[in-house]
Design a protein around this motif. Sequence first.
Motif, PDB file in Angstrom:
ATOM      1  N   GLU A 163      -2.425   0.623   4.676  1.00  0.00           N
ATOM      2  CA  GLU A 163      -2.988   1.401   3.816  1.00  0.00           C
ATOM      3  C   GLU A 163      -3.322   2.791   4.414  1.00  0.00           C
ATOM      4  N   LEU A 164      -3.710   2.824   5.597  1.00  0.00           N
ATOM      5  CA  LEU A 164      -3.736   3.915   6.529  1.00  0.00           C
ATOM      6  C   LEU A 164      -2.404   4.806   6.531  1.00  0.00           C
ATOM      7  N   ALA A 165      -1.492   4.186   6.732  1.00  0.00           N
ATOM      8  CA  ALA A 165       0.005   4.499   6.840  1.00  0.00           C
ATOM      9  C   ALA A 165       0.156   5.211   5.754  1.00  0.00           C
ATOM     10  N   LYS A 166      -0.080   4.539   4.608  1.00  0.00           N
ATOM     11  CA  LYS A 166       0.037   5.080   3.109  1.00  0.00           C
ATOM     12  C   LYS A 166      -0.533   6.496   2.994  1.00  0.00           C
ATOM     13  N   GLU A 167      -1.834   6.542   3.525  1.00  0.00           N
ATOM     14  CA  GLU A 167      -2.496   7.645   3.319  1.00  0.00           C
ATOM     15  C   GLU A 167      -2.016   8.838   4.100  1.00  0.00           C
ATOM     16  N   ILE A 168      -1.353   8.617   5.368  1.00  0.00           N
ATOM     17  CA  ILE A 168      -0.298   9.803   6.227  1.00  0.00           C
ATOM     18  C   ILE A 168       0.644  10.097   5.044  1.00  0.00           C
ATOM     19  N   GLN A 169       1.246   9.138   4.592  1.00  0.00           N
ATOM     20  CA  GLN A 169       2.341   9.526   3.740  1.00  0.00           C
ATOM     21  C   GLN A 169       1.960  10.374   2.457  1.00  0.00           C
ATOM     22  N   LYS A 170       0.734   9.921   1.860  1.00  0.00           N
ATOM     23  CA  LYS A 170       0.410  10.670   0.658  1.00  0.00           C
ATOM     24  C   LYS A 170       0.088  12.132   0.925  1.00  0.00           C
TER      25      LYS A 170
END
Length: 313
Positions: A163-170
Amino acid sequence: MLIGQVGSVRTYITEIRDGPGTQNAFDMFKEATGEESLLAAIKDKAAETRIAPVNARVDRVWKAIPGYNGLEIDVEATYRKALSGTWNTKIPYVYRQIEPDIQLKDLGAHPIYRGNANKPMVSFMINVAWGNEFLVPMLDTLDAEKVKATFFLDGSWLSKNAELAKEIQKRGHEISNHAYSHPNMSRLSAERAKLEISKTQELLHQTLGVENRWFAPPSGDFNQKTVDIAASMGLKTVLWTVDTVDWRKPSPDSIIAKITRKTEAGSLILMHPTASSAGAMKGMIDSIRAKGLVLGTVSETLSSERVKGNAVE
C-alpha cells in the motif's frame, strides 16, 4: 519533436538574420526580395545556430554516459509558417531535436553513474528498504515542490508494504528495482544474483504493474557479472554521482551544503527515507534550482531528450 518560439512576420527576416528587430511588414518585404530571400535567410540562420548532438560514450571514470540531443531550425516547417502568416500574425520559430548517432542503449553492459553534463537535469534516487515513517513526509515535500523522483524498492520491503508502494506510485514517481533482500551482489552466484533481480522485477509487475528499466545494486556493491545479468533481463545498472550518506544521520543542513557543493548537471543524488533526508529535501531542491538545474526522474535525466524550462521537451 517541434519546439515553438514566438516571433512575427514583420520581424521574421531581421530576427533570423540579425537578431531581434522591430521592422514592420512593409520594411521586411522591402529588404527581402521575395520568398527565395526568406528561405535563404532561414537556411543561413539554421546553419549558424545548429547545435550538434552529443554521442553516448563509455568514460574511463564514469563508465556509460548517455548522449544529448542536438537542436536545429526546421527550415521547411519554419518557411511554411512564415508564408502562411499575415503581416501581423505571430508565428512560431520551429525547431527540431537531433538524436545522437550513438545512444545509451548502444553502449552495451556498463554501469551508469551520471547523466550527460550538457543536460541541466539531476535526479533524486531514493532507495527504499526501511524508513517507512519518513516516506510520506518526503512525498509531501516532493509534491509541494512539483518534483518527481525515482524510488528503487527492495523486493522484501515491497512484499510487506504494497500500500505504501502504491502511494509512491500514485504520487507520480518512477519506481524501479533494488534487488529482493538487500544482498552484496558481487558475492552472489550468477543464479542467486539473477533471482534477486528477477524476484523483485516480477513483484513490481504483479503489485504495481511496473515494467522497470533500472537496477540499483544494494549498497552500491556489484561487479561486471551483476551488470551483465541485469542487462540480460533488460535492465541498466545505475549507481549515483552524489551520496547524501543519510544513513549516518548527518544534520539536514550538512546534507544541503554537500548537495549545493557537489551537484552539477547530470548528477544522480542518492538518499533513503531517513530523518536527515526528509529534513533536507526542501533545501536540496532549492539549492539545485538555484544552480539553474531541473529535477527529473532517472529515466528523464538519462534520456537524450533536451531540457527546456522545468520540463523535458
